[in-house]
Every structure is written in C-alpha cells, then in structure tokens.
Scaffold this active site. Structure first.
Site, PDB file in Angstrom:
ATOM      1  CG  ASN A  17      53.532  25.753 -31.930  1.00 40.83           C
ATOM      2  OD1 ASN A  17      54.118  24.816 -32.482  1.00 40.83           O
ATOM      3  ND2 ASN A  17      54.242  26.546 -31.398  1.00 40.83           N
ATOM      4  CD  GLU A  44      57.918  25.438 -31.790  1.00 42.13           C
ATOM      5  OE1 GLU A  44      58.799  24.878 -31.258  1.00 42.13           O
ATOM      6  OE2 GLU A  44      56.870  25.330 -31.014  1.00 42.13           O
ATOM      7  CG  ASP A 157      53.193  29.748 -29.311  1.00 46.09           C
ATOM      8  OD1 ASP A 157      52.807  30.338 -28.299  1.00 46.09           O
ATOM      9  OD2 ASP A 157      53.900  28.786 -29.268  1.00 46.09           O
ATOM     10  CG  ASN A 159      55.862  31.129 -26.461  1.00 48.94           C
ATOM     11  OD1 ASN A 159      55.479  29.929 -25.714  1.00 48.94           O
ATOM     12  ND2 ASN A 159      56.347  31.083 -27.382  1.00 48.94           N
ATOM     13  CG  ASP A 228      48.373  28.283 -29.241  1.00 51.36           C
ATOM     14  OD1 ASP A 228      49.419  28.371 -30.187  1.00 51.36           O
ATOM     15  OD2 ASP A 228      48.373  27.383 -28.281  1.00 51.36           O
ATOM     16  CG  ASP A 257      53.841  21.062 -27.887  1.00 55.61           C
ATOM     17  OD1 ASP A 257      53.570  21.553 -29.005  1.00 55.61           O
ATOM     18  OD2 ASP A 257      54.898  21.291 -27.203  1.00 55.61           O
ATOM     19  CG  HIS A 258      50.639  24.673 -29.666  1.00 65.37           C
ATOM     20  ND1 HIS A 258      50.789  25.848 -28.848  1.00 65.37           N
ATOM     21  CD2 HIS A 258      52.121  24.209 -29.236  1.00 65.37           C
ATOM     22  CE1 HIS A 258      51.690  26.144 -28.426  1.00 65.37           C
ATOM     23  NE2 HIS A 258      52.746  25.294 -28.520  1.00 65.37           N
TER      24      HIS A 258
END
Length: 266
Positions: A17, A44, A157, A159, A228, A257-258
C-alpha cells in the site's frame, strides 16, 4: 538430502500500500530497484487512470496494469520484465460500486489479485456495512478462483487485523472497524475456504506488523499492526518457501505508512 534453493530459483511476490503513488514514487522506485520483486500488487495508488506514472514504472523494468481513481483508492499489478495480463477489473455483483479496489491478472501462469478492502470506519454505519458486503463479494470471487485449482495469490491491504496477536495494543483499537468481530469473521471465512495466510504460516508465533500510523509516534514506538495479507491457494501454498515484511522502508523519508510485505515461491 535437503535440496538447496538459491535466491534466483525463487519467485518473489509482494503487496504494498503506497498511500499515493505520485507522492511515494521515489520510495517505490527505490524499493523496486533494491529488492527486485517479480510481481507487485499495489494499493491506494490515489491516481486516475490517465495520471498513473507508467513511464517511470516501465523505466524501472516493470510492466503494469492499473485500476485508478482520482484521489482515492486504486490498485495496480506490476511484473518485472513482463506485462501482466488483465483478467478482471472490479468485483462482480454490485454494478453501482464505483470504488477502484480489485484488479485480477495473470503473470507467468500465476493468478494474482490486488485487493484494497474498505476501511469501514466509523462503525457501526454505512461505511462498515459496505466493508462487510464488499468482503462477501470478495469471498464469493475467491471461492470461484479456488475451484479452478490453479496457483493464485490474493494480496493487499485487507483492513482487517485477524487476531489480537496481530496488533501491538488490542485495547487501543477496540472500537475500530479493523478489529470488529464481523470483520474478523469474514477473514476467517476466506481462510476456511482453503486459503493460506502466508505470513502467519511462515511465522506462526512472531509479532510482525505491516502498518504504522503517522500519528502518535507510532513508528518509533513500533506501535503497529498487521493488515496487509497474502492469501495463497493450495497450489501456491505448496510452493511457499518464505514470507516477510520489508519493515525498514517504513522508516525512510516520506515513506508510506505501510511496509512492503512479500512471499517467496519455488
């Protein structure tokens, strides 16, 4: 006698991501150059189809297909030295779904899908309902792929934090859509079809994060969690050699941030 498997005998597949491909392009190209994964599933990308940086990706040695959406969502499939063959763009069974969250392709006989599952916050509410209905559509598609008895990787991802062992502080995220019983139950239903959670399979007791929030000093404190996932069909799981997280890339300048998460297959 144990067979020795060299690095060049392996196929490396990663999910990443990027949190905006144009903003993170230097970090993405850097990672591609240093790690040289064979297949990459991006989420993303936050780019329209017209503004995807195809030339930069191709200059890095990768063919690509993408399913873009301006400013939001978006997924892509990259292949080193090859052009992925698109199989499916978007999940079936909801003609009104305008989100770019699913892209399925074939690379060298392997079926891969880049997945960006809805976040679902705030919950309860319509966003959480959408998350759960989207997950059921994914599970329906996954069952069809599993029935083909071919090597498949569903990566991205999700989530979803599958268990309390996959988060630094379960109490700190107790009200979040990522850890709700309904979200975890949908993930378990996917696994129960016969899919293998690659990272957990290779590291059953390790606490390995793939995401660290930009807020609350999360990265320096290692306050992360695992959302992930690479889910493998039995035909792929039989070839699994290793899995891991390139966590150091999360600490670089202007990073996502991943962190990239990967598998190595025979």
């Amino acid at each position: 006698m144990r067979l020795r498997i060299e690095f060049f005998d392996l196929m490396r597949i990663a999910t990443f991501n990027v949190n905006g491909i144009k903003a993170r392009l230097p970090r993405l190209i850097e990672w591609l150059d240093e790690k040289k994964p064979d297949v990459v599933l991006l989420q993303e990308i936050k780019s329209s189809d017209d503004t995807f940086p195809q030339s930069a990706v191709r200059d890095a040695g990768y063919g690509a297909i993408w399913h873009g959406q301006k400013g939001f969502n978006g997924v892509a499939v990259l292949a080193r030295g090859a052009d992925p063959v698109e199989r499916l763009r978007g999940l079936p069974n909801d003609p009104d779904d305008a989100h770019s969250r699913y892209l399925e392709a074939e690379v060298d006989g392997l079926i891969v899908a880049a997945i960006y599952l809805p976040n679902g916050n705030p919950q309860p509410g319509p966003k959480f309902d959408y998350k759960l209905s989207w997950f059921e559509r994914l599970n329906t598609r996954a069952a069809l792929l599993l029935a083909q008895e071919r090597p498949v990787v569903l990566a991205g991802d999700y989530n979803v934090v599958p268990t309390d062992a996959d988060i630094w502080s379960p109490s700190g995220l107790a009200g979040d859509a990522l850890v709700q019983p309904e979200s975890r139950a949908a993930f378990r239903r996917l696994a129960a079809q016969g899919w293998t959670d690659a990272l957990k399979s290779c590291h059953p007791t390790a606490r390995m994060w793939t995401f660290w929030d930009y807020q609350m000093n999360a990265w320096p404190r290692d306050a992360g969690f695992r959302i992930d996932h690479l889910m493998l069909s039995p035909e792929t799981a039989d070839r699994l050699v290793d899995a891991g997280v390139d966590r150091d890339y999360r600490g670089r300048e202007k990073a996502s941030d991943h962190a990239p998460t990967w598998i190595a297959l025979r």
